[in-house]
Design a protein around this motif. Sequence first.
Motif, PDB file in Angstrom:
ATOM      1  N   PRO A   1       0.712  -2.448   5.111  1.00 34.13           N
ATOM      2  CA  PRO A   1      -0.453  -3.281   5.730  1.00 34.13           C
ATOM      3  C   PRO A   1      -1.664  -2.918   4.696  1.00 34.13           C
ATOM      4  CG  PRO A   1      -0.248  -1.173   6.802  1.00 34.13           C
ATOM      5  CD  PRO A   1       0.896  -1.282   6.187  1.00 34.13           C
ATOM      6  N   ALA A   2      -2.644  -3.752   4.868  1.00 34.51           N
ATOM      7  CA  ALA A   2      -3.830  -3.334   3.788  1.00 34.51           C
ATOM      8  C   ALA A   2      -4.589  -2.041   3.969  1.00 34.51           C
ATOM      9  CB  ALA A   2      -5.093  -4.652   4.128  1.00 34.51           C
ATOM     10  N   HIS A   3      -4.750  -1.550   2.929  1.00 32.43           N
ATOM     11  CA  HIS A   3      -5.408  -0.162   3.044  1.00 32.43           C
ATOM     12  C   HIS A   3      -7.043  -0.295   2.863  1.00 32.43           C
ATOM     13  CE1 HIS A   3      -1.552   1.624   0.797  1.00 32.43           C
ATOM     14  NE2 HIS A   3      -1.541   1.107   2.079  1.00 32.43           N
ATOM     15  N   ALA A   4      -7.711   0.778   2.965  1.00 28.26           N
ATOM     16  CA  ALA A   4      -9.192   0.524   2.889  1.00 28.26           C
ATOM     17  C   ALA A   4      -9.692  -0.132   1.774  1.00 28.26           C
ATOM     18  CB  ALA A   4      -9.783   1.800   2.868  1.00 28.26           C
ATOM     19  N   ALA A   5     -10.761  -0.837   1.716  1.00 27.65           N
ATOM     20  CA  ALA A   5     -11.319  -1.637   0.666  1.00 27.65           C
ATOM     21  C   ALA A   5     -11.513  -0.575  -0.641  1.00 27.65           C
ATOM     22  CB  ALA A   5     -12.702  -1.982   0.987  1.00 27.65           C
ATOM     23  N   GLY A   6     -11.104  -1.111  -1.820  1.00 24.13           N
ATOM     24  CA  GLY A   6     -11.509  -0.379  -2.948  1.00 24.13           C
ATOM     25  C   GLY A   6     -10.129   0.657  -3.383  1.00 24.13           C
ATOM     26  N   VAL A   7      -9.131   0.362  -2.638  1.00 21.37           N
ATOM     27  CA  VAL A   7      -8.169   1.229  -2.993  1.00 21.37           C
ATOM     28  C   VAL A   7      -7.299   0.351  -3.726  1.00 21.37           C
ATOM     29  CG1 VAL A   7      -5.884   2.055  -2.224  1.00 21.37           C
ATOM     30  CG2 VAL A   7      -8.043   2.429  -0.819  1.00 21.37           C
ATOM     31  N   THR A   8      -6.596   0.952  -5.043  1.00 18.69           N
ATOM     32  CA  THR A   8      -5.768   0.282  -6.016  1.00 18.69           C
ATOM     33  C   THR A   8      -4.503   1.041  -6.060  1.00 18.69           C
ATOM     34  OG1 THR A   8      -7.840  -0.472  -7.339  1.00 18.69           O
ATOM     35  CG2 THR A   8      -5.666  -0.257  -8.358  1.00 18.69           C
ATOM     36  N   GLU A   9      -3.618   0.392  -6.079  1.00 15.70           N
ATOM     37  CA  GLU A   9      -2.246   1.028  -6.308  1.00 15.70           C
ATOM     38  C   GLU A   9      -1.799   0.547  -7.644  1.00 15.70           C
ATOM     39  OE1 GLU A   9       0.893   0.771  -3.671  1.00 15.70           O
ATOM     40  OE2 GLU A   9      -0.363   0.878  -2.077  1.00 15.70           O
ATOM     41  N   GLU A  10      -0.860   1.448  -8.322  1.00 13.63           N
ATOM     42  CA  GLU A  10      -0.173   1.415  -9.392  1.00 13.63           C
ATOM     43  C   GLU A  10       1.414   1.586  -9.270  1.00 13.63           C
ATOM     44  OE1 GLU A  10      -3.489   2.461 -12.807  1.00 13.63           O
ATOM     45  OE2 GLU A  10      -2.033   3.840 -12.223  1.00 13.63           O
ATOM     46  N   VAL A  11       2.289   0.749  -9.742  1.00 14.11           N
ATOM     47  CA  VAL A  11       3.556   1.082  -9.757  1.00 14.11           C
ATOM     48  C   VAL A  11       4.331   0.964 -10.962  1.00 14.11           C
ATOM     49  CG1 VAL A  11       5.862  -0.046  -8.892  1.00 14.11           C
ATOM     50  CG2 VAL A  11       3.635  -0.064  -7.278  1.00 14.11           C
ATOM     51  N   PHE A  12       5.093   2.051 -11.159  1.00 14.26           N
ATOM     52  CA  PHE A  12       5.646   2.020 -12.703  1.00 14.26           C
ATOM     53  C   PHE A  12       7.242   2.351 -12.090  1.00 14.26           C
ATOM     54  CE2 PHE A  12       7.795   4.313 -15.940  1.00 14.26           C
ATOM     55  CZ  PHE A  12       7.382   3.673 -17.100  1.00 14.26           C
ATOM     56  N   VAL A  13       8.101   1.356 -12.437  1.00 10.58           N
ATOM     57  CA  VAL A  13       9.484   1.418 -12.078  1.00 10.58           C
ATOM     58  C   VAL A  13      10.295   2.377 -13.178  1.00 10.58           C
ATOM     59  CG1 VAL A  13      11.589  -0.034 -11.743  1.00 10.58           C
ATOM     60  CG2 VAL A  13       9.191  -0.878 -11.207  1.00 10.58           C
ATOM     61  N   LEU A  14      10.969   3.396 -12.306  1.00 12.92           N
ATOM     62  CA  LEU A  14      11.842   4.265 -13.144  1.00 12.92           C
ATOM     63  C   LEU A  14      13.082   3.783 -13.291  1.00 12.92           C
ATOM     64  CD1 LEU A  14      10.520   7.298 -11.131  1.00 12.92           C
ATOM     65  CD2 LEU A  14       9.718   6.833 -13.551  1.00 12.92           C
ATOM     66  N   ASP A  15      13.865   3.282 -12.396  1.00 12.23           N
ATOM     67  CA  ASP A  15      15.229   2.857 -12.305  1.00 12.23           C
ATOM     68  C   ASP A  15      15.319   1.591 -11.586  1.00 12.23           C
ATOM     69  OD1 ASP A  15      17.800   2.958 -13.169  1.00 12.23           O
ATOM     70  OD2 ASP A  15      18.395   4.483 -11.899  1.00 12.23           O
ATOM     71  N   GLY A  16      16.250   0.662 -11.793  1.00 12.60           N
ATOM     72  CA  GLY A  16      16.696  -0.477 -10.939  1.00 12.60           C
ATOM     73  C   GLY A  16      15.547  -1.435 -11.127  1.00 12.60           C
ATOM     74  N   ALA A  17      15.874  -2.436  -9.921  1.00 11.40           N
ATOM     75  CA  ALA A  17      15.005  -3.601 -10.078  1.00 11.40           C
ATOM     76  C   ALA A  17      14.039  -3.513  -8.940  1.00 11.40           C
ATOM     77  CB  ALA A  17      15.713  -4.965 -10.063  1.00 11.40           C
ATOM     78  N   LEU A  18      12.846  -3.938  -9.059  1.00 11.30           N
ATOM     79  CA  LEU A  18      11.893  -4.024  -7.858  1.00 11.30           C
ATOM     80  C   LEU A  18      10.986  -5.215  -7.845  1.00 11.30           C
ATOM     81  CD1 LEU A  18      10.298  -2.052  -5.567  1.00 11.30           C
ATOM     82  CD2 LEU A  18       8.856  -1.384  -7.350  1.00 11.30           C
ATOM     83  N   ASP A  19      10.890  -5.718  -6.642  1.00 15.57           N
ATOM     84  CA  ASP A  19       9.923  -6.893  -6.526  1.00 15.57           C
ATOM     85  C   ASP A  19       8.803  -6.430  -5.777  1.00 15.57           C
ATOM     86  OD1 ASP A  19      11.922  -8.631  -7.706  1.00 15.57           O
ATOM     87  OD2 ASP A  19      12.543  -9.356  -5.976  1.00 15.57           O
TER      88      ASP A  19
END
Lengths: 191, 191
Positions: A122-140
């Motif tokens: 679900p939505a987090h609090a305002a102002g929260v930013t996420e970063e995703v870095f894929v280590l292995d495999g495929a991700l959507d």
Amino acid sequence: METLAETGEITLKLRDVRAASGLSLSKASELTGVSKAMLGQIERGESSPTIATLWKIAKGFQLPLSALIGTSVLRDSSDANMFRTVTFPGSIEVKIVFPFDPVLGAETFHVSLTPNQCHESPAHAAGVTEEVFVLDGALDVLRDDEWVSLHAGQGLRFSADVPHGYRAGQTGAMFLNMHHYGQTAASEPVT
Amino acid sequence: METLAETGEITLKLRDVRAASGLSLSKASELTGVSKAMLGQIERGESSPTIATLWKIAKGFQLPLSALIGTSVLRDSSDANMFRTVTFPGSIEVKIVFPFDPVLGAETFHVSLTPNQCHESPAHAAGVTEEVFVLDGALDVLRDDEWVSLHAGQGLRFSADVPHGYRAGQTGAMFLNMHHYGQTAASEPVT
DNA sequence: TTCCCTTGTACGTTATAACGCACATATGAT
DNA sequence: ATCATATGTGCGTTATAACGTACAAGGGAA
């Protein structure tokens, strides 16, 4: 207007910063363009500086503003909390890489997804930013009602104040997940 | 004291924040405890608020201070800047995974070291924290005059305001390197 | 239209941030 | 010891942040 002493609230980190740099009030004054009397009062909590002068000070010391406002000395969380493998129960497997640090306002998880596994968030609090870095495999990654496809070595940064989700490819996926919360200085009054 | 209009410098994000929340000056006034006249002047850049009142405002809006000071709307850096492979000349090979974001005060690099390659880094500004997550190979990190050995999947967080360094093992190393700067707002004057 | 309410801005007053200077107390040198 | 320089704090003045109120402009609703 209340003073620091009256309200018992936090003092700016100016004194610590100046002490660390070994400068006198006079030196700091000509360095920042703020009178040394003012600097002294700010350090003692007898004055609540304007952001304009706060900026001058930060600029003079070549520091970010946040270096002056927050409390909180940076503690080294590397030893005690490193490699803790607390794993969330239920759906996905999550290991804590870097635990939440109130100073940084950031934390990092290591997430493993089984093949085709999907996880909605679900939505987090305002102002929260996420970063995703894929280590292995495929991700959507579901961002703004749109699935973005990533493979190992790719990264994605997005605002997490809206619903989002993760979906692994047919071979599963492992990725790092960084959460950036606004800033922490916010948790303590300044004057 | 100079005013915003005179110096041509940045205005606080107050107007945007208030507009986003749909509140009138009056409502915002009783919500924050700051007179609506003052709020108006701050929005128009006719006044340089005290951090005390800035805090009141942030508290009233339930926002971190950083939400008010910096400019910079959170831009989605996923598209344009993602996977940019700007590589530093000279020693080590560095790719930008997440470019520096003034709101987050953070950036992430992908660093590759050849076998036994060593890279020393001088002390950064105070308040800078680094995080290292080893993707492949073996890596030694110099922290507090002590080499810490890491292998793939391990991470280390440390203060970067002292000299530090990286040294690859015999098979080389690849790792993610996150830089957390205190906060950001620092990159632009406030009054 | 007229009335009523709300918006944001302008004015006058008070509180205080910021300045420059002077002072008291070191710390050092001769 | 005396002299010298530099530290940080106190004082008086000026600039301005912050307040409360009053005002002009823009909707609705009757």
